[in-house]
Design a protein around this motif. Structure first.
Motif, PDB file in Angstrom:
ATOM      1  N   PRO A  71     -11.179  -4.087 -30.221  1.00  0.00           N
ATOM      2  CA  PRO A  71     -10.745  -2.803 -30.374  1.00  0.00           C
ATOM      3  C   PRO A  71      -9.351  -2.601 -30.678  1.00  0.00           C
ATOM      4  CG  PRO A  71     -12.522  -2.727 -28.726  1.00  0.00           C
ATOM      5  CD  PRO A  71     -12.021  -4.010 -28.606  1.00  0.00           C
ATOM      6  N   GLY A  72      -9.127  -1.877 -31.619  1.00  0.00           N
ATOM      7  CA  GLY A  72      -7.570  -1.602 -32.272  1.00  0.00           C
ATOM      8  C   GLY A  72      -6.956  -2.650 -32.637  1.00  0.00           C
ATOM      9  N   SER A  73      -7.241  -3.866 -32.878  1.00  0.00           N
ATOM     10  CA  SER A  73      -6.691  -5.212 -33.350  1.00  0.00           C
ATOM     11  C   SER A  73      -6.799  -4.959 -34.906  1.00  0.00           C
ATOM     12  CB  SER A  73      -7.468  -6.470 -32.921  1.00  0.00           C
ATOM     13  OG  SER A  73      -8.679  -6.515 -33.266  1.00  0.00           O
ATOM     14  N   VAL A  74      -5.780  -5.331 -35.581  1.00  0.00           N
ATOM     15  CA  VAL A  74      -5.908  -5.443 -37.101  1.00  0.00           C
ATOM     16  C   VAL A  74      -5.841  -6.793 -37.512  1.00  0.00           C
ATOM     17  CG1 VAL A  74      -4.744  -4.666 -39.102  1.00  0.00           C
ATOM     18  CG2 VAL A  74      -4.761  -2.981 -37.183  1.00  0.00           C
ATOM     19  N   ASP A  75      -6.664  -7.495 -38.478  1.00  0.00           N
ATOM     20  CA  ASP A  75      -6.793  -8.858 -38.808  1.00  0.00           C
ATOM     21  C   ASP A  75      -6.568  -9.656 -37.503  1.00  0.00           C
ATOM     22  OD1 ASP A  75      -6.753  -7.736 -41.615  1.00  0.00           O
ATOM     23  OD2 ASP A  75      -4.394  -7.929 -41.658  1.00  0.00           O
ATOM     24  N   SER A  76      -7.291  -9.359 -36.546  1.00  0.00           N
ATOM     25  CA  SER A  76      -7.613 -10.135 -35.242  1.00  0.00           C
ATOM     26  C   SER A  76      -6.155 -10.468 -34.719  1.00  0.00           C
ATOM     27  CB  SER A  76      -8.093 -11.622 -35.737  1.00  0.00           C
ATOM     28  OG  SER A  76      -9.624 -11.604 -36.158  1.00  0.00           O
ATOM     29  N   GLU A  77      -5.081  -9.556 -34.916  1.00  0.00           N
ATOM     30  CA  GLU A  77      -3.845  -9.610 -34.411  1.00  0.00           C
ATOM     31  C   GLU A  77      -3.937  -8.966 -32.817  1.00  0.00           C
ATOM     32  OE1 GLU A  77      -1.122 -11.359 -35.091  1.00  0.00           O
ATOM     33  OE2 GLU A  77      -1.896 -12.107 -37.007  1.00  0.00           O
ATOM     34  N   ARG A  78      -3.091  -9.316 -32.043  1.00  0.00           N
ATOM     35  CA  ARG A  78      -3.039  -8.727 -30.533  1.00  0.00           C
ATOM     36  C   ARG A  78      -3.005  -7.311 -30.862  1.00  0.00           C
ATOM     37  NH1 ARG A  78       2.102  -9.639 -26.892  1.00  0.00           N
ATOM     38  NH2 ARG A  78       1.912  -7.959 -25.189  1.00  0.00           N
ATOM     39  N   PRO A  79      -3.579  -6.260 -30.229  1.00  0.00           N
ATOM     40  CA  PRO A  79      -3.630  -4.808 -30.465  1.00  0.00           C
ATOM     41  C   PRO A  79      -2.392  -4.479 -29.688  1.00  0.00           C
ATOM     42  CG  PRO A  79      -5.629  -5.222 -28.883  1.00  0.00           C
ATOM     43  CD  PRO A  79      -5.112  -6.627 -29.549  1.00  0.00           C
ATOM     44  N   THR A  80      -2.018  -3.132 -29.888  1.00  0.00           N
ATOM     45  CA  THR A  80      -1.156  -2.480 -28.870  1.00  0.00           C
ATOM     46  C   THR A  80      -2.053  -1.653 -28.257  1.00  0.00           C
ATOM     47  OG1 THR A  80      -0.705  -0.490 -30.696  1.00  0.00           O
ATOM     48  CG2 THR A  80       0.588  -2.607 -30.483  1.00  0.00           C
ATOM     49  N   LEU A  81      -1.367  -0.966 -27.129  1.00  0.00           N
ATOM     50  CA  LEU A  81      -2.418   0.288 -26.501  1.00  0.00           C
ATOM     51  C   LEU A  81      -2.468   1.352 -27.082  1.00  0.00           C
ATOM     52  CD1 LEU A  81      -0.567  -0.211 -22.764  1.00  0.00           C
ATOM     53  CD2 LEU A  81      -2.999  -0.878 -23.473  1.00  0.00           C
ATOM     54  N   ASP A  82      -1.489   1.759 -27.951  1.00  0.00           N
ATOM     55  CA  ASP A  82      -1.555   2.879 -28.681  1.00  0.00           C
ATOM     56  C   ASP A  82      -2.961   2.692 -29.798  1.00  0.00           C
ATOM     57  OD1 ASP A  82       0.029   4.255 -27.537  1.00  0.00           O
ATOM     58  OD2 ASP A  82       1.683   4.013 -29.049  1.00  0.00           O
ATOM     59  N   GLN A  83      -2.935   1.488 -30.256  1.00  0.00           N
ATOM     60  CA  GLN A  83      -4.209   1.023 -31.291  1.00  0.00           C
ATOM     61  C   GLN A  83      -5.374   1.097 -30.456  1.00  0.00           C
ATOM     62  OE1 GLN A  83      -2.530  -2.498 -32.668  1.00  0.00           O
ATOM     63  NE2 GLN A  83      -2.028  -1.682 -34.670  1.00  0.00           N
ATOM     64  N   VAL A  84      -5.422   0.726 -29.135  1.00  0.00           N
ATOM     65  CA  VAL A  84      -6.702   0.629 -28.494  1.00  0.00           C
ATOM     66  C   VAL A  84      -7.139   1.871 -27.965  1.00  0.00           C
ATOM     67  CG1 VAL A  84      -7.817  -0.195 -26.454  1.00  0.00           C
ATOM     68  CG2 VAL A  84      -6.077  -1.592 -27.576  1.00  0.00           C
ATOM     69  N   ARG A  85      -6.041   2.675 -27.874  1.00  0.00           N
ATOM     70  CA  ARG A  85      -6.539   4.281 -27.617  1.00  0.00           C
ATOM     71  C   ARG A  85      -6.891   4.982 -28.708  1.00  0.00           C
ATOM     72  NH1 ARG A  85      -8.682   7.902 -26.491  1.00  0.00           N
ATOM     73  NH2 ARG A  85      -8.104   9.750 -25.094  1.00  0.00           N
ATOM     74  N   ARG A  86      -6.390   4.800 -30.021  1.00  0.00           N
ATOM     75  CA  ARG A  86      -6.861   5.494 -31.258  1.00  0.00           C
ATOM     76  C   ARG A  86      -8.065   5.011 -31.573  1.00  0.00           C
ATOM     77  NH1 ARG A  86      -1.360   4.668 -32.909  1.00  0.00           N
ATOM     78  NH2 ARG A  86      -1.720   2.617 -33.938  1.00  0.00           N
ATOM     79  N   GLU A  87      -8.580   3.797 -31.440  1.00  0.00           N
ATOM     80  CA  GLU A  87      -9.946   3.174 -31.413  1.00  0.00           C
ATOM     81  C   GLU A  87     -10.985   3.711 -30.592  1.00  0.00           C
ATOM     82  OE1 GLU A  87     -12.989   0.633 -33.478  1.00  0.00           O
ATOM     83  OE2 GLU A  87     -11.036   1.245 -33.900  1.00  0.00           O
ATOM     84  N   LEU A  88     -10.596   3.762 -29.241  1.00  0.00           N
ATOM     85  CA  LEU A  88     -11.600   4.704 -28.378  1.00  0.00           C
ATOM     86  C   LEU A  88     -11.783   6.065 -28.752  1.00  0.00           C
ATOM     87  CD1 LEU A  88     -13.198   4.292 -25.678  1.00  0.00           C
ATOM     88  CD2 LEU A  88     -10.806   5.190 -24.649  1.00  0.00           C
ATOM     89  N   GLY A  89     -10.584   6.930 -29.338  1.00  0.00           N
ATOM     90  CA  GLY A  89     -11.093   8.081 -29.872  1.00  0.00           C
ATOM     91  C   GLY A  89     -11.627   9.076 -28.947  1.00  0.00           C
TER      92      GLY A  89
END
Length: 265
Positions: A71-89
Protein backbone atom coordinates in the motif's frame (compact mmCIF):
# COMPACT_ATOMS: atom_id res chain seq x y z
CA UNK A 1 -7.22 -39.41 9.59
CA UNK A 2 -8.47 -40.49 6.18
CA UNK A 3 -9.01 -44.26 5.69
CA UNK A 4 -6.13 -45.92 3.86
CA UNK A 5 -7.03 -47.25 0.41
CA UNK A 6 -4.98 -49.40 -1.93
CA UNK A 7 -3.41 -47.68 -4.85
CA UNK A 8 -0.19 -46.07 -6.06
CA UNK A 9 1.92 -44.18 -3.52
CA UNK A 10 0.77 -40.63 -2.97
CA UNK A 11 3.33 -37.86 -3.31
CA UNK A 12 3.94 -35.89 -0.12
CA UNK A 13 2.20 -32.53 0.11
CA UNK A 14 3.95 -29.46 -1.18
CA UNK A 15 6.07 -28.34 1.76
CA UNK A 16 6.30 -24.80 0.36
CA UNK A 17 2.74 -24.11 1.54
CA UNK A 18 3.79 -24.50 5.16
CA UNK A 19 7.09 -22.65 4.93
CA UNK A 20 7.28 -19.46 7.03
CA UNK A 21 8.16 -16.13 5.46
CA UNK A 22 11.30 -15.80 7.55
CA UNK A 23 13.43 -18.50 9.05
CA UNK A 24 14.40 -18.41 12.72
CA UNK A 25 18.00 -18.23 13.73
CA UNK A 26 17.26 -21.05 16.17
CA UNK A 27 15.55 -24.38 15.71
CA UNK A 28 11.80 -23.85 15.27
CA UNK A 29 9.03 -26.13 16.54
CA UNK A 30 7.16 -28.40 14.15
CA UNK A 31 4.63 -26.50 12.01
CA UNK A 32 0.99 -26.51 13.17
CA UNK A 33 -1.42 -28.89 11.53
CA UNK A 34 -3.20 -27.61 8.46
CA UNK A 35 -6.66 -26.11 8.74
CA UNK A 36 -9.27 -25.12 6.25
CA UNK A 37 -8.66 -21.60 4.82
CA UNK A 38 -10.64 -18.74 6.30
CA UNK A 39 -12.33 -16.13 4.16
CA UNK A 40 -10.41 -12.87 4.36
CA UNK A 41 -13.31 -10.82 5.72
CA UNK A 42 -15.28 -13.47 7.60
CA UNK A 43 -15.07 -13.60 11.41
CA UNK A 44 -13.50 -16.73 12.81
CA UNK A 45 -15.27 -18.60 15.59
CA UNK A 46 -12.96 -18.66 18.56
CA UNK A 47 -12.13 -21.90 20.40
CA UNK A 48 -13.74 -22.51 23.74
CA UNK A 49 -10.41 -23.18 25.43
CA UNK A 50 -6.95 -21.76 24.81
CA UNK A 51 -4.42 -23.93 23.06
CA UNK A 52 -1.57 -25.24 25.13
CA UNK A 53 0.36 -26.36 22.07
CA UNK A 54 0.96 -22.84 20.70
CA UNK A 55 -1.38 -23.18 17.74
CA UNK A 56 -1.61 -20.09 15.58
CA UNK A 57 -5.27 -19.42 16.35
CA UNK A 58 -5.50 -15.67 15.95
CA UNK A 59 -3.25 -14.92 12.97
CA UNK A 60 -4.00 -15.74 9.32
CA UNK A 61 -1.86 -18.71 8.32
CA UNK A 62 -1.09 -17.62 4.78
CA UNK A 63 1.58 -15.00 4.27
CA UNK A 64 1.12 -12.09 1.83
CA UNK A 65 2.40 -12.73 -1.65
CA UNK A 66 5.91 -11.43 -2.19
CA UNK A 67 4.93 -9.91 -5.53
CA UNK A 68 1.96 -7.97 -4.14
CA UNK A 69 2.52 -4.23 -4.28
CA UNK A 70 2.64 -2.62 -0.86
CA UNK A 71 0.00 0.00 0.00
CA UNK A 72 1.24 3.45 -0.95
CA UNK A 73 3.93 2.21 -3.32
CA UNK A 74 4.11 3.64 -6.84
CA UNK A 75 5.41 1.41 -9.64
CA UNK A 76 6.47 -1.10 -6.96
CA UNK A 77 8.92 1.41 -5.49
CA UNK A 78 9.52 1.66 -1.75
CA UNK A 79 6.67 3.73 -0.27
CA UNK A 80 7.01 6.60 2.18
CA UNK A 81 5.07 6.71 5.45
CA UNK A 82 3.01 9.62 4.08
CA UNK A 83 2.08 7.55 1.03
CA UNK A 84 1.10 4.60 3.21
CA UNK A 85 -1.05 6.83 5.41
CA UNK A 86 -2.79 8.37 2.39
CA UNK A 87 -3.51 4.90 1.01
CA UNK A 88 -4.98 3.85 4.37
CA UNK A 89 -7.30 6.86 4.23
CA UNK A 90 -10.50 6.73 6.27
CA UNK A 91 -10.17 2.96 6.37
CA UNK A 92 -13.35 0.85 6.15
CA UNK A 93 -11.62 -2.43 5.31
CA UNK A 94 -12.79 -4.34 8.38
CA UNK A 95 -15.46 -4.15 11.05
CA UNK A 96 -13.23 -2.33 13.53
CA UNK A 97 -13.97 0.91 11.68
CA UNK A 98 -17.50 0.98 13.10
CA UNK A 99 -16.40 1.52 16.69
CA UNK A 100 -13.22 3.55 16.46
CA UNK A 101 -12.77 7.20 17.27
CA UNK A 102 -9.37 7.56 15.59
CA UNK A 103 -7.13 5.53 13.33
CA UNK A 104 -3.87 4.97 15.22
CA UNK A 105 -1.34 4.81 12.42
CA UNK A 106 2.03 5.19 14.15
CA UNK A 107 4.37 7.80 15.54
CA UNK A 108 8.06 8.58 15.73
CA UNK A 109 11.09 8.99 13.52
CA UNK A 110 10.32 8.03 9.88
CA UNK A 111 14.00 7.08 9.50
CA UNK A 112 14.24 5.17 12.76
CA UNK A 113 16.69 2.31 13.06
CA UNK A 114 14.55 0.79 15.82
CA UNK A 115 10.81 0.06 15.53
CA UNK A 116 8.47 -1.28 18.20
CA UNK A 117 5.37 -3.13 16.98
CA UNK A 118 2.47 -3.76 19.36
CA UNK A 119 -0.92 -5.40 19.09
CA UNK A 120 -3.54 -2.68 18.70
CA UNK A 121 -4.83 0.57 20.21
CA UNK A 122 -6.48 0.70 23.62
CA UNK A 123 -8.93 3.27 24.90
CA UNK A 124 -6.40 6.08 25.42
CA UNK A 125 -4.78 5.43 22.06
CA UNK A 126 -8.16 5.46 20.33
CA UNK A 127 -9.02 8.82 21.93
CA UNK A 128 -5.69 10.46 21.10
CA UNK A 129 -4.81 8.72 17.83
CA UNK A 130 -1.31 7.90 19.14
CA UNK A 131 0.03 4.40 20.00
CA UNK A 132 1.12 3.48 23.52
CA UNK A 133 -0.06 6.50 25.53
CA UNK A 134 -1.85 4.69 28.41
CA UNK A 135 -0.33 2.81 31.33
CA UNK A 136 1.37 0.32 29.00
CA UNK A 137 2.68 3.27 27.00
CA UNK A 138 4.20 4.81 30.12
CA UNK A 139 6.03 1.57 30.80
CA UNK A 140 7.18 1.32 27.17
CA UNK A 141 8.55 4.86 27.39
CA UNK A 142 10.58 3.89 30.49
CA UNK A 143 11.86 0.82 28.67
CA UNK A 144 12.90 2.90 25.65
CA UNK A 145 14.65 5.47 27.85
CA UNK A 146 16.44 2.74 29.83
CA UNK A 147 17.79 1.51 26.50
CA UNK A 148 19.33 4.93 25.86
CA UNK A 149 16.75 6.13 23.31
CA UNK A 150 13.99 8.71 23.29
CA UNK A 151 10.56 8.05 21.85
CA UNK A 152 11.36 10.59 19.13
CA UNK A 153 14.36 8.47 18.10
CA UNK A 154 12.34 5.36 17.35
CA UNK A 155 9.05 4.48 15.63
CA UNK A 156 6.04 2.82 17.25
CA UNK A 157 3.06 1.21 15.54
CA UNK A 158 0.61 -1.67 15.95
CA UNK A 159 -0.60 -4.68 13.98
CA UNK A 160 -4.14 -3.27 13.78
CA UNK A 161 -4.77 0.45 13.54
CA UNK A 162 -8.24 0.60 15.15
CA UNK A 163 -9.25 -0.35 18.67
CA UNK A 164 -10.94 -3.74 19.04
CA UNK A 165 -14.15 -3.39 21.10
CA UNK A 166 -13.51 -3.75 24.81
CA UNK A 167 -9.80 -4.27 24.08
CA UNK A 168 -10.48 -7.83 22.92
CA UNK A 169 -7.92 -9.68 20.81
CA UNK A 170 -7.86 -8.69 17.14
CA UNK A 171 -9.53 -11.29 14.94
CA UNK A 172 -8.02 -12.94 11.84
CA UNK A 173 -9.98 -10.90 9.28
CA UNK A 174 -9.01 -7.68 11.07
CA UNK A 175 -5.33 -8.63 11.09
CA UNK A 176 -5.53 -9.63 7.42
CA UNK A 177 -7.02 -6.24 6.50
CA UNK A 178 -4.40 -4.26 8.43
CA UNK A 179 -1.24 -6.29 7.95
CA UNK A 180 -0.39 -4.92 4.47
CA UNK A 181 -0.15 -1.45 6.01
CA UNK A 182 2.14 -2.70 8.77
CA UNK A 183 4.35 -4.33 6.15
CA UNK A 184 4.33 -1.09 4.16
CA UNK A 185 5.31 0.92 7.24
CA UNK A 186 8.30 -1.34 7.90
CA UNK A 187 9.27 -1.23 4.22
CA UNK A 188 9.09 2.57 4.27
CA UNK A 189 11.23 2.89 7.40
CA UNK A 190 13.61 -0.01 6.74
CA UNK A 191 14.80 -0.19 10.35
CA UNK A 192 17.82 -2.08 11.57
CA UNK A 193 15.84 -3.85 14.33
CA UNK A 194 12.17 -4.52 15.05
CA UNK A 195 11.03 -5.32 18.58
CA UNK A 196 7.78 -7.33 18.45
CA UNK A 197 5.81 -6.65 21.61
CA UNK A 198 3.73 -9.68 22.50
CA UNK A 199 2.11 -12.64 20.78
CA UNK A 200 0.19 -10.85 18.05
CA UNK A 201 3.08 -8.75 16.77
CA UNK A 202 5.52 -11.67 16.81
CA UNK A 203 3.19 -14.29 15.32
CA UNK A 204 1.85 -11.92 12.64
CA UNK A 205 5.26 -10.86 11.40
CA UNK A 206 6.92 -14.29 11.68
CA UNK A 207 3.99 -16.65 10.92
CA UNK A 208 5.14 -18.74 13.84
CA UNK A 209 2.81 -20.38 16.34
CA UNK A 210 5.42 -20.62 19.08
CA UNK A 211 4.09 -19.06 22.31
CA UNK A 212 5.68 -15.74 23.16
CA UNK A 213 6.94 -17.23 26.43
CA UNK A 214 9.18 -19.53 24.37
CA UNK A 215 9.80 -17.22 21.41
CA UNK A 216 11.01 -14.22 23.37
CA UNK A 217 14.72 -13.53 23.69
CA UNK A 218 15.76 -15.34 20.50
CA UNK A 219 16.75 -13.30 17.45
CA UNK A 220 14.61 -13.86 14.37
CA UNK A 221 14.55 -12.30 10.90
CA UNK A 222 11.66 -10.52 9.16
CA UNK A 223 12.23 -9.45 5.53
CA UNK A 224 15.97 -9.14 6.19
CA UNK A 225 15.41 -7.12 9.38
CA UNK A 226 16.58 -8.45 12.75
CA UNK A 227 13.57 -9.01 15.00
CA UNK A 228 13.48 -9.51 18.75
CA UNK A 229 10.23 -10.90 20.22
CA UNK A 230 9.51 -9.91 23.81
CA UNK A 231 6.61 -9.40 26.19
CA UNK A 232 4.00 -6.69 25.65
CA UNK A 233 4.15 -3.91 28.29
CA UNK A 234 0.51 -4.58 29.21
CA UNK A 235 1.51 -8.17 30.06
CA UNK A 236 4.40 -6.87 32.16
CA UNK A 237 2.02 -4.66 34.13
CA UNK A 238 -0.01 -7.77 34.99
CA UNK A 239 3.09 -9.92 35.57
CA UNK A 240 5.82 -7.64 36.96
CA UNK A 241 8.09 -10.60 37.74
CA UNK A 242 8.58 -11.02 33.97
CA UNK A 243 10.15 -7.56 33.59
CA UNK A 244 13.57 -9.08 34.19
CA UNK A 245 13.21 -11.30 31.12
CA UNK A 246 11.97 -8.42 28.98
CA UNK A 247 14.93 -6.33 30.10
CA UNK A 248 17.29 -9.12 29.06
CA UNK A 249 15.68 -9.07 25.61
CA UNK A 250 16.09 -5.29 25.34
CA UNK A 251 19.71 -5.52 26.45
CA UNK A 252 20.35 -7.82 23.49
CA UNK A 253 18.85 -5.12 21.24
CA UNK A 254 21.05 -2.48 22.87
CA UNK A 255 24.16 -4.48 21.97
CA UNK A 256 23.22 -4.23 18.29
CA UNK A 257 23.35 -0.44 18.64
CA UNK A 258 26.50 -0.43 20.75
CA UNK A 259 24.71 0.83 23.86
CA UNK A 260 25.62 -0.16 27.42
CA UNK A 261 22.85 -1.50 29.65
CA UNK A 262 21.31 1.13 31.91
CA UNK A 263 18.99 0.76 34.85
CA UNK A 264 16.12 -1.68 34.49
CA UNK A 265 12.82 -0.16 33.36
Amino acid sequence: MAERRPGPPVSPPDSSRAAPVSRPLVDAPPPPRAEAPVAARAPLSRPSAPSSAGMLLDVPRSSPGGTTALPGSVDSERPTLDQVRRELGDCQRCKLCSGRKNIVFGTGNPRAELVFVGEGPGENEDLQGVPFVGAAGDLLTKMIEAMGFRRDDIYICNVVKCRPPGNRNPEPDEIAACEPFLRAQLAAIQPKVVVALGKFAAQTLLRDSTPITRMRGAWRVYEGIQLMPTFHPAYLLRNPAEKRKAWEDLQAVMKIFGKNPGSRA
